[in-house]
Design an enzyme around this catalytic site. Sequence first.
Site, PDB file in Angstrom:
ATOM      1  N   ASP A 174       5.889  -5.008   5.889  1.00 24.57           N
ATOM      2  CA  ASP A 174       6.551  -6.068   6.416  1.00 24.57           C
ATOM      3  C   ASP A 174       6.380  -7.348   5.532  1.00 24.57           C
ATOM      4  O   ASP A 174       7.639  -7.917   5.244  1.00 24.57           O
ATOM      5  CB  ASP A 174       6.189  -6.541   7.905  1.00 24.57           C
ATOM      6  CG  ASP A 174       4.706  -7.077   8.063  1.00 24.57           C
ATOM      7  OD1 ASP A 174       3.859  -6.815   7.170  1.00 24.57           O
ATOM      8  OD2 ASP A 174       4.573  -8.045   8.978  1.00 24.57           O
ATOM      9  N   GLY A 222       0.815  -1.199   0.018  1.00 27.75           N
ATOM     10  CA  GLY A 222       0.034   0.054   0.216  1.00 27.75           C
ATOM     11  C   GLY A 222       1.007   1.377   0.175  1.00 27.75           C
ATOM     12  O   GLY A 222       1.831   1.358   0.606  1.00 27.75           O
ATOM     13  N   ARG A 228      -5.119  -1.823   9.514  1.00 26.83           N
ATOM     14  CA  ARG A 228      -5.364  -3.245   9.723  1.00 26.83           C
ATOM     15  C   ARG A 228      -5.359  -3.974  10.964  1.00 26.83           C
ATOM     16  O   ARG A 228      -6.160  -3.755  11.589  1.00 26.83           O
ATOM     17  CB  ARG A 228      -4.097  -3.597   8.545  1.00 26.83           C
ATOM     18  CG  ARG A 228      -4.181  -4.812   7.874  1.00 26.83           C
ATOM     19  CD  ARG A 228      -3.051  -5.194   7.058  1.00 26.83           C
ATOM     20  NE  ARG A 228      -2.759  -4.318   6.010  1.00 26.83           N
ATOM     21  CZ  ARG A 228      -3.173  -4.549   4.695  1.00 26.83           C
ATOM     22  NH1 ARG A 228      -3.838  -5.703   4.396  1.00 26.83           N
ATOM     23  NH2 ARG A 228      -2.829  -3.769   3.881  1.00 26.83           N
ATOM     24  N   ASP A 250       0.171   2.224   8.876  1.00 22.79           N
ATOM     25  CA  ASP A 250      -0.524   1.502   9.915  1.00 22.79           C
ATOM     26  C   ASP A 250       0.510   1.610  11.407  1.00 22.79           C
ATOM     27  O   ASP A 250       0.122   1.340  12.121  1.00 22.79           O
ATOM     28  CB  ASP A 250      -0.670   0.169   9.580  1.00 22.79           C
ATOM     29  CG  ASP A 250      -1.600  -0.058   8.311  1.00 22.79           C
ATOM     30  OD1 ASP A 250      -2.452   0.782   8.332  1.00 22.79           O
ATOM     31  OD2 ASP A 250      -1.525  -1.239   7.773  1.00 22.79           O
ATOM     32  N   ARG A 297       0.447  -5.175  -6.414  1.00 22.73           N
ATOM     33  CA  ARG A 297       0.462  -6.564  -5.842  1.00 22.73           C
ATOM     34  C   ARG A 297       1.036  -7.492  -6.869  1.00 22.73           C
ATOM     35  O   ARG A 297       0.462  -7.426  -7.934  1.00 22.73           O
ATOM     36  CB  ARG A 297      -0.765  -7.116  -5.075  1.00 22.73           C
ATOM     37  CG  ARG A 297      -1.332  -5.984  -4.004  1.00 22.73           C
ATOM     38  CD  ARG A 297      -2.553  -6.489  -3.146  1.00 22.73           C
ATOM     39  NE  ARG A 297      -3.109  -5.536  -2.558  1.00 22.73           N
ATOM     40  CZ  ARG A 297      -2.690  -4.672  -1.597  1.00 22.73           C
ATOM     41  NH1 ARG A 297      -1.533  -4.800  -1.360  1.00 22.73           N
ATOM     42  NH2 ARG A 297      -3.268  -3.764  -0.949  1.00 22.73           N
TER      43      ARG A 297
END
Length: 363
Positions: free
Chosen positions: A105, A11, A196, A152, A74
């Site tokens: 990550d 993202g 998330r 996030d 992606r």
Amino acid sequence: KRRIGVMTSGGDAPGMNGAVRAVVRMSIARGCESYAICEGYEGLVKGGDLIKQMFWEDVRGWISEGGTLIGTARCAEFRERPGRLKGAKNLILKGIDALIICGGDGSLTGADIFRTEWPGLLKELVDTGELTAEQIESHKHLNIVGLVGSIDNDMSMTDATIGAYSSLTRICQAVDFIDSTAFSHSRAFVIEVMGRHCGWLALMASISTGADFVFIPEKPPSEGWHDEMCEIVAEHRRLGKRKTIVIVAEGAIDRELNKITPGMVKDLLANRLGLDTRITTLGHVQRGGSACAYDRMLSTLQGVKAVEAVLAATPETPSYVISIIENKITKKPLMEAVKLTQAVATAIAAKDFDKAISLRDAE
Ligand code: F6P
């Protein structure tokens, strides 16, 4: 001349462009060539024009731009070895053997797998005649350095990820806007924020806006949370508050791991307390838009450090992630940070919330 690749993956996050700008310019300043791998891992797998040399002026004005100007995507193909084989060939064809990746990550873990497999991938490419021994000669090792780009703030071993403070700023602005209309009508608002499985954005937004109640994944509310929340909100009203703000992290759960939705909270506020209640899902306004001052500073300093880490690397060095800890930019072994990050998710899945919180605190 050493050739260093830079890529954004996962993202997008405000500050990613600042990171690319810093990597490009620092690479050039250190006498290296800089290459952008566009569209994330897809660019690596497809190669060709998606891997392009970058010059000083190519990144002019990028520091404040939102999103990622070199694209992200992606890429299922890179998750499989044949995709990584194509990626290795494309890098060798361009003479690149160092990659600086700004992503979450998952993206950074993919990069570490790529580094581990690198010698085997090269051998296979030579054995199958796709590359010659001369072509791979001076690129026997791949250096990987990660920069954590994610709104996030969900990565361990760093105090902040690139994009988190821009997102928090945006959320606070949005809640301020909602505040005035809530006050006017004496209404309640349930505001869902991103993150998330991480409650950082929700928690920090609640503190920063003086919200009445917050739900986050790492510390689910007690069993009797319905009563508790209603009592607190009712008490705030008794004390004279004309508006009510409840912030729900998108990953909010109860102690049985059932999702807590904004709808559930709204029904309680409306039915039990009789409050005129609305739901606002902030969505992608939290992710797009320009980077705040902190993210411009963080991405620039980390981009510089990433190039230094590449240039200092030896064949033995592991993949690194660039962190900020107690206001110092530092490098850490990437997979240690990933392992710690995953330990939080494991603790939550095992309903060991004290451990989840202590792991986040330990960060
Ligand atoms: O990881 C960043 C993030 O914005 C999360 O907060 C959110 O859950 C997710 O990405 C949304 O992803 P997408 O844009 O693919 O819907």
